[in-house]
Scaffold this motif. Structure first.
Motif, PDB file in Angstrom:
ATOM      1  N   ALA A  56      17.044 -24.260  48.610  1.00  0.00           N
ATOM      2  CA  ALA A  56      16.894 -23.196  47.618  1.00  0.00           C
ATOM      3  C   ALA A  56      18.163 -23.103  46.791  1.00  0.00           C
ATOM      4  N   VAL A  57      18.027 -22.466  45.625  1.00  0.00           N
ATOM      5  CA  VAL A  57      19.161 -22.199  44.744  1.00  0.00           C
ATOM      6  C   VAL A  57      19.172 -20.713  44.417  1.00  0.00           C
ATOM      7  N   ILE A  58      20.329 -20.075  44.604  1.00  0.00           N
ATOM      8  CA  ILE A  58      20.527 -18.702  44.140  1.00  0.00           C
ATOM      9  C   ILE A  58      21.312 -18.800  42.845  1.00  0.00           C
ATOM     10  N   LEU A  59      20.752 -18.253  41.773  1.00  0.00           N
ATOM     11  CA  LEU A  59      21.297 -18.488  40.432  1.00  0.00           C
ATOM     12  C   LEU A  59      21.523 -17.173  39.699  1.00  0.00           C
ATOM     13  N   ASP A  60      22.757 -16.925  39.299  1.00  0.00           N
ATOM     14  CA  ASP A  60      23.074 -15.722  38.531  1.00  0.00           C
ATOM     15  C   ASP A  60      22.655 -15.899  37.080  1.00  0.00           C
ATOM     16  N   VAL A  61      22.220 -14.814  36.457  1.00  0.00           N
ATOM     17  CA  VAL A  61      21.828 -14.878  35.050  1.00  0.00           C
ATOM     18  C   VAL A  61      23.058 -14.920  34.145  1.00  0.00           C
ATOM     19  N   MET A  62      23.971 -13.983  34.350  1.00  0.00           N
ATOM     20  CA  MET A  62      25.094 -13.823  33.427  1.00  0.00           C
ATOM     21  C   MET A  62      26.290 -14.660  33.854  1.00  0.00           C
ATOM     22  N   GLY A  65      29.458 -19.437  29.005  1.00  0.00           N
ATOM     23  CA  GLY A  65      29.180 -20.822  28.594  1.00  0.00           C
ATOM     24  C   GLY A  65      27.711 -21.156  28.697  1.00  0.00           C
ATOM     25  N   MET A  66      27.263 -21.506  29.879  1.00  0.00           N
ATOM     26  CA  MET A  66      25.861 -21.851  30.133  1.00  0.00           C
ATOM     27  C   MET A  66      25.289 -20.828  31.103  1.00  0.00           C
ATOM     28  N   ASP A  67      24.401 -19.961  30.609  1.00  0.00           N
ATOM     29  CA  ASP A  67      23.912 -18.896  31.483  1.00  0.00           C
ATOM     30  C   ASP A  67      22.807 -19.398  32.409  1.00  0.00           C
ATOM     31  N   GLY A  68      22.343 -18.500  33.285  1.00  0.00           N
ATOM     32  CA  GLY A  68      21.363 -18.890  34.283  1.00  0.00           C
ATOM     33  C   GLY A  68      20.040 -19.350  33.705  1.00  0.00           C
ATOM     34  N   PHE A  69      19.632 -18.777  32.580  1.00  0.00           N
ATOM     35  CA  PHE A  69      18.380 -19.192  31.958  1.00  0.00           C
ATOM     36  C   PHE A  69      18.460 -20.640  31.485  1.00  0.00           C
TER      37      PHE A  69
END
Length: 240
Positions: A56-62, A65-69
């Motif tokens: 799994a990957v836990i990914l922050d949005v903010m 540079g390159m955001d989570g989206f």
């Protein structure tokens, strides 16, 4: 600094520029059998994620540079690894955007570590496929075919590229073909978490499924909305 706690454990990638939060998550999950790798920027996180090997990957949005989206959008072109997104508290726009981009679930940054663990277990269990059980593992409706054992779904001769949650949702709707499933039932059955009256995440996933099935929401062939109740999957070959 990247972190790799041991040679054993369930591999997990955490991508967040908040170093203190990363340390807290790592310290909580490591004794519970997770091997936590940490990246603090989007490009580093994407590079690690596409190399594979993570449950799994836990990914922050903010992130700067390159955001989570952006990370998730690029990741979904190359991987279906389960992704749990961290969003700002109460920011519905972030949650919906993440789900539409291909996230399997989300958590506000005010989460408890126990809830984080429960969500991780749920998304990895869905992605791993069904455990041994009695009963059928294949369902069909019109040109749509789904097999749980091989974790595949096809429409005609076209394979469907589904996230783990979309696959679980489609499976549940096919199992209950012709019967209405409420939003509450679907969220509890495919997300394994309690329903929130303001939670419309299931609607986002249904919209994504409709797009992949080529369904017009105004005149759907497969997934029909029952206003004020939920959804029902029908067989287009049996409709007049």
């Amino acid at each position: 600094m990247n972190s790799t706690e041991s040679d054993n454990g369930r591999p997990l990638l955490l991508v967040d520029d908040d170093r203190k939060l990363c340390g807290l998550i790592r310290d909580y999950l490591t004794p519970l059998g997770w091997k936590v790798d940490i990246r603090h920027t989007g490009p580093e996180g994407l590079e690690a994620a596409v190399q594979g090997g993570y449950q799994a990957v836990i990914l922050d949005v903010m992130m700067p540079g390159m955001d989570g989206f952006d990370v998730l959008r690029e990741l979904r072109k190359r991987s279906d690894v389960p992704v749990l997104m961290l969003t700002a508290m109460g920011d519905e726009a972030d949650r919906i955007a993440g789900l539409e981009t291909g996230a399997d679930d989300y958590l506000p940054k005010t989460f408890s570590v126990r809830e984080l663990l429960a969500r991780l277990r749920a998304v990895t269990r869905r992605h791993a496929g069904p455990s041994e059980k009695k009963g059928p593992s294949e369902w069909a409706a019109g040109e749509l075919r789904l097999c749980e054992d091989s974790h595949t779904a096809v429409l005609g001769d076209r394979p469907l590229e589904l996230t783990a949650l979309e696959f679980a949702l489609l499976t549940e709707l096919l199992r209950s073909k012709g019967r209405v499933k409420t939003r509450e039932q679907l969220i509890e059955q495919v997300s394994e978490r309690r329903f929130d009256i303001f939670d419309r995440s299931i609607d986002v996933h249904v919209s994504a499924l409709r797009r992949k099935l080529g369904d017009d929401p105004r005149e759907p062939r497969y997934i029909r909305t029952v206003r004020g109740v939920g959804y029902v999957l029908g067989d287009p070959d049996s409709r007049s």
